[in-house]
Scaffold this motif. Sequence first.
Motif, PDB file in Angstrom:
ATOM      1  N   LEU A  20     -88.461 -49.556 -66.572  1.00 38.23           N
ATOM      2  CA  LEU A  20     -88.309 -48.188 -67.077  1.00 38.23           C
ATOM      3  C   LEU A  20     -87.287 -47.421 -66.247  1.00 38.23           C
ATOM      4  O   LEU A  20     -86.410 -46.743 -66.794  1.00 38.23           O
ATOM      5  N   THR A  46     -88.145 -37.052 -77.497  1.00 37.84           N
ATOM      6  CA  THR A  46     -88.864 -38.297 -77.294  1.00 37.84           C
ATOM      7  C   THR A  46     -90.372 -38.134 -77.453  1.00 37.84           C
ATOM      8  O   THR A  46     -90.907 -37.036 -77.355  1.00 37.84           O
ATOM      9  N   CYS A  47     -91.006 -39.251 -77.663  1.00 45.42           N
ATOM     10  CA  CYS A  47     -92.459 -39.308 -77.566  1.00 45.42           C
ATOM     11  C   CYS A  47     -92.792 -39.520 -76.082  1.00 45.42           C
ATOM     12  O   CYS A  47     -91.893 -39.566 -75.243  1.00 45.42           O
ATOM     13  N   LYS A  48     -94.047 -39.673 -75.760  1.00 42.85           N
ATOM     14  CA  LYS A  48     -94.436 -39.931 -74.367  1.00 42.85           C
ATOM     15  C   LYS A  48     -94.184 -41.411 -74.053  1.00 42.85           C
ATOM     16  O   LYS A  48     -95.108 -42.204 -73.921  1.00 42.85           O
ATOM     17  N   PHE A  49     -92.888 -41.753 -73.931  1.00 47.61           N
ATOM     18  CA  PHE A  49     -92.529 -43.154 -73.724  1.00 47.61           C
ATOM     19  C   PHE A  49     -93.164 -43.711 -72.457  1.00 47.61           C
ATOM     20  O   PHE A  49     -93.292 -43.028 -71.455  1.00 47.61           O
ATOM     21  N   TRP A  58     -98.286 -40.824 -67.870  1.00 45.29           N
ATOM     22  CA  TRP A  58     -97.275 -39.872 -68.315  1.00 45.29           C
ATOM     23  C   TRP A  58     -96.879 -38.900 -67.211  1.00 45.29           C
ATOM     24  O   TRP A  58     -95.710 -38.539 -67.085  1.00 45.29           O
ATOM     25  N   GLU A  78     -90.575 -33.175 -75.681  1.00 45.70           N
ATOM     26  CA  GLU A  78     -91.616 -34.142 -75.982  1.00 45.70           C
ATOM     27  C   GLU A  78     -92.226 -33.829 -77.344  1.00 45.70           C
ATOM     28  O   GLU A  78     -92.657 -32.707 -77.596  1.00 45.70           O
TER      29      GLU A  78
END
Length: 81
Positions: A20, A46-49, A58, A78
């Motif tokens: 990551l 983005t989503c909570k990648f 997170w 987010e």
Amino acid sequence: MISQYKTIREVKKPIRYKALIECMTTISNRIKELKLFSKNAVEIWTCKFGSKRAGGNWDFIVELIDELWSDMPVTVFEYKE
């Protein structure tokens, strides 16, 4: 960004923080290389990648966002479920 190994059904936490960090660093370098922030601030939606199905934390990922993308004008939005 691909930063997990297998799925949460196969392993407890498929997130790979090192991968990551490498992905996020690549994004940062690419934004700088293209000088995208010289005209306007960069927005990342983005989503909570890395969390939820990947099993990542997170709150820790937000710290990574702040640390790795703080040297340029990037705003991360987010998506809420």
